[in-house]
Write a protein that holds these residues in place. Sequence first.
Motif, PDB file in Angstrom:
ATOM      1  N   ARG A  46       0.795  -1.509   0.233  1.00 27.66           N
ATOM      2  CA  ARG A  46      -0.145  -0.452   0.608  1.00 27.66           C
ATOM      3  C   ARG A  46       0.818   1.047   0.108  1.00 27.66           C
ATOM      4  O   ARG A  46       0.378   2.572  -0.387  1.00 27.66           O
ATOM      5  N   ARG A  47       1.844   1.335   0.771  1.00 27.92           N
ATOM      6  CA  ARG A  47       3.566   2.432   0.759  1.00 27.92           C
ATOM      7  C   ARG A  47       3.360   2.728  -0.887  1.00 27.92           C
ATOM      8  O   ARG A  47       3.827   3.496  -0.902  1.00 27.92           O
ATOM      9  N   LYS A  48       3.597   1.439  -1.066  1.00 36.88           N
ATOM     10  CA  LYS A  48       4.511   2.059  -2.541  1.00 36.88           C
ATOM     11  C   LYS A  48       3.085   2.207  -3.763  1.00 36.88           C
ATOM     12  O   LYS A  48       3.781   2.510  -4.817  1.00 36.88           O
ATOM     13  N   ILE A  49       2.212   2.173  -3.125  1.00 38.18           N
ATOM     14  CA  ILE A  49       1.034   2.290  -4.776  1.00 38.18           C
ATOM     15  C   ILE A  49       0.932   3.489  -5.212  1.00 38.18           C
ATOM     16  O   ILE A  49       1.205   4.064  -6.527  1.00 38.18           O
ATOM     17  N   PRO A  50       0.757   4.547  -4.753  1.00 27.40           N
ATOM     18  CA  PRO A  50       1.146   5.929  -4.782  1.00 27.40           C
ATOM     19  C   PRO A  50       2.377   6.178  -6.239  1.00 27.40           C
ATOM     20  O   PRO A  50       2.526   6.822  -6.708  1.00 27.40           O
ATOM     21  N   LYS A  51       3.753   5.835  -4.934  1.00 29.57           N
ATOM     22  CA  LYS A  51       4.599   5.760  -6.304  1.00 29.57           C
ATOM     23  C   LYS A  51       4.266   4.718  -7.590  1.00 29.57           C
ATOM     24  O   LYS A  51       5.264   5.629  -8.173  1.00 29.57           O
ATOM     25  N   ILE A  52       4.287   3.962  -7.250  1.00 31.79           N
ATOM     26  CA  ILE A  52       3.626   2.986  -8.653  1.00 31.79           C
ATOM     27  C   ILE A  52       2.920   4.018  -9.828  1.00 31.79           C
ATOM     28  O   ILE A  52       3.219   3.737 -10.842  1.00 31.79           O
ATOM     29  N   VAL A  53       1.589   4.742  -8.746  1.00 30.19           N
ATOM     30  CA  VAL A  53       0.623   5.087  -9.933  1.00 30.19           C
ATOM     31  C   VAL A  53       0.932   6.109 -10.455  1.00 30.19           C
ATOM     32  O   VAL A  53       1.023   6.622 -11.959  1.00 30.19           O
ATOM     33  N   ALA A  54       2.047   7.922  -9.966  1.00 32.79           N
ATOM     34  CA  ALA A  54       2.674   8.822  -9.958  1.00 32.79           C
ATOM     35  C   ALA A  54       3.466   8.935 -11.343  1.00 32.79           C
ATOM     36  O   ALA A  54       3.413   9.294 -12.196  1.00 32.79           O
ATOM     37  N   SER A  55       4.333   7.247 -11.099  1.00 34.68           N
ATOM     38  CA  SER A  55       5.032   6.780 -12.518  1.00 34.68           C
ATOM     39  C   SER A  55       4.109   5.875 -13.915  1.00 34.68           C
ATOM     40  O   SER A  55       5.302   6.583 -14.689  1.00 34.68           O
ATOM     41  N   PHE A  56       3.395   5.471 -13.353  1.00 36.42           N
ATOM     42  CA  PHE A  56       2.613   4.656 -14.559  1.00 36.42           C
ATOM     43  C   PHE A  56       2.283   6.124 -15.130  1.00 36.42           C
ATOM     44  O   PHE A  56       2.039   6.859 -16.412  1.00 36.42           O
ATOM     45  N   ALA A  57       0.916   7.067 -14.750  1.00 39.19           N
ATOM     46  CA  ALA A  57       0.512   8.219 -15.509  1.00 39.19           C
ATOM     47  C   ALA A  57       1.936   9.123 -15.478  1.00 39.19           C
ATOM     48  O   ALA A  57       1.846  10.597 -17.185  1.00 39.19           O
ATOM     49  N   ASN A  58       2.862   9.144 -15.080  1.00 39.72           N
ATOM     50  CA  ASN A  58       4.325  10.551 -15.686  1.00 39.72           C
ATOM     51  C   ASN A  58       4.816   9.695 -17.446  1.00 39.72           C
ATOM     52  O   ASN A  58       5.686  10.110 -17.940  1.00 39.72           O
ATOM     53  N   SER A  59       4.297   8.614 -17.689  1.00 37.79           N
ATOM     54  CA  SER A  59       5.115   7.682 -18.461  1.00 37.79           C
ATOM     55  C   SER A  59       4.101   7.451 -19.652  1.00 37.79           C
ATOM     56  O   SER A  59       3.608   8.576 -19.845  1.00 37.79           O
ATOM     57  N   ARG A  60       3.706   5.584 -19.790  1.00 34.24           N
ATOM     58  CA  ARG A  60       2.254   6.103 -21.004  1.00 34.24           C
ATOM     59  C   ARG A  60       1.474   5.245 -20.579  1.00 34.24           C
ATOM     60  O   ARG A  60       0.723   4.422 -20.815  1.00 34.24           O
ATOM     61  N   GLY A  61       1.155   5.546 -18.803  1.00 33.92           N
ATOM     62  CA  GLY A  61       0.041   4.429 -18.296  1.00 33.92           C
ATOM     63  C   GLY A  61       1.079   3.456 -18.069  1.00 33.92           C
ATOM     64  O   GLY A  61       1.684   2.872 -18.544  1.00 33.92           O
ATOM     65  N   GLY A  62      -0.406   2.000 -16.887  1.00 30.49           N
ATOM     66  CA  GLY A  62       0.092   1.153 -17.059  1.00 30.49           C
ATOM     67  C   GLY A  62      -0.718   0.488 -15.735  1.00 30.49           C
ATOM     68  O   GLY A  62      -2.040   0.907 -15.755  1.00 30.49           O
ATOM     69  N   TRP A  63      -0.757  -1.307 -16.594  1.00 31.29           N
ATOM     70  CA  TRP A  63      -2.109  -1.803 -15.319  1.00 31.29           C
ATOM     71  C   TRP A  63      -0.469  -2.309 -13.863  1.00 31.29           C
ATOM     72  O   TRP A  63       0.097  -2.940 -13.420  1.00 31.29           O
ATOM     73  N   LEU A  64      -1.042  -1.737 -12.231  1.00 29.44           N
ATOM     74  CA  LEU A  64      -0.932  -2.469 -11.612  1.00 29.44           C
ATOM     75  C   LEU A  64      -1.636  -3.774 -11.029  1.00 29.44           C
ATOM     76  O   LEU A  64      -3.325  -3.481 -11.443  1.00 29.44           O
ATOM     77  N   VAL A  65      -1.298  -4.886 -10.768  1.00 27.49           N
ATOM     78  CA  VAL A  65      -2.286  -6.093 -10.809  1.00 27.49           C
ATOM     79  C   VAL A  65      -1.871  -6.850  -9.262  1.00 27.49           C
ATOM     80  O   VAL A  65      -0.437  -6.982  -8.889  1.00 27.49           O
ATOM     81  N   ILE A  66      -3.032  -7.090  -8.032  1.00 27.80           N
ATOM     82  CA  ILE A  66      -2.210  -7.481  -7.021  1.00 27.80           C
ATOM     83  C   ILE A  66      -2.745  -8.401  -6.745  1.00 27.80           C
ATOM     84  O   ILE A  66      -4.254  -8.258  -7.066  1.00 27.80           O
ATOM     85  N   GLY A  67      -2.056  -9.536  -6.566  1.00 27.23           N
ATOM     86  CA  GLY A  67      -2.721 -11.013  -5.987  1.00 27.23           C
ATOM     87  C   GLY A  67      -2.075 -12.247  -7.167  1.00 27.23           C
ATOM     88  O   GLY A  67      -2.723 -13.076  -7.410  1.00 27.23           O
TER      89      GLY A  67
END
Length: 411
Positions: A46-67
């Motif tokens: 959960r603590r890493k999610i903001p960093k991951i989401v921001a990096s996708f938004a700053n790039s070309r978008g992307g998918w995070l799959v949990i599970g």
Amino acid sequence: MFSPFTDEQGTPKALSDVTYADLDQLRELEEGFALELKQTFSPSVRRKIPKIVASFANSRGGWLVIGVSDAEKDLCPVPRPSADVSQTIGELCRRHVSPAPRFDARFLPDPTCPDQGVILVQVLEGDFPPYIADGVVEIREGSTSGPATGASLVELYGKATGRRREIAEFCNRTVFYPDEGPDGRPLPLFDLYLYRMGRPEGAPSRAEVAEHVAAMRAAFADQRLSCHVSHAHDSRIVRNSLPAGPSDVHSAIELFGDESMKLTVPAVLLGREERAGALARMRELGLFSADEGRLIDARATLRRVSRMASLLDRYVRRRGISWREYAVAYELESMAGIILWSDNPVYQRYIAERGVLSCGTTDCRSRVRYLDDGEHDSFRARQFAGSHFFEACGLPLGSPDPQDGALVDAL
């Protein structure tokens, strides 16, 4: 846009179309620029999610799959969250990422055990980078996230500047109206611009345009209004009646292929006899005669603005579009000095004591509001258009004064 999931024809699937069985497709993929896998939904993740989401938004978008494990790609279902996953991810981002990036999230339950499943988060490429997570501008570097370099920062700021320029140009769009109203003076107009961000690449097909027009016709029908559709250079202009000719002043919605929209609403001016009666009444109330002023029917104009904006709400709901995909601005044209008039007794008592209400703002355009900010999640076109038109015309919205509140309610 990239999707790790495809249908039988190899066409990328939208998030809403992904099934639990589709998760097997991840076995053929590796984590990378647009895909990140997490096995658990633990506090550390959960603590890493903001960093991951921001990096996708700053790039070309992307998918995070949990599970799903990142090594073997085995399914490792996580417990169903107690709250909606979109709200959970959104709250994490609002606390740690600025501005708030656009994303969609979904919990995909395990058919054999609905209390567990996989969380899918699709992050869209950001329109107004850089997106800053806890003070750091993160971008994708291979299969991980990392701080942006100087060159990357320049590119991100350049992209945001270009998008702001596009929006400014869009807000110069003009639907044709006669230069003069029925009184021979410039026609007062209220414009609402809705610029759709993250637009799909390429021109829409004829079938897609037909779907858009059909949805708009249905929105008119929901309001029990007829409509007339005409073709423009790169848009469709939808009026709430068949225009009698170029001098007709019905409200209009300009609908673009990417589903950006411009709403233009002409104010309802008092006719000659109505105006003479209003001026006589103002003299009886001891107010200035306003012989040179222009009077509009307050209730009819406000009702027209609200009703047309409600059409936009209905259209967006029918099309399944989030308001967070729009940047919005409004504009007043030839509205300066317009005096509100109403036969309502509450209004007449009000102006007898406090004076007439008028638009004290010269022709102007509001600042652009980006509706992907968390505070605007509940945006509605009717609420936005109605409140700003009220305020532009001098109505005291939000005033703690009971008399002001009674006036607003009456109109």
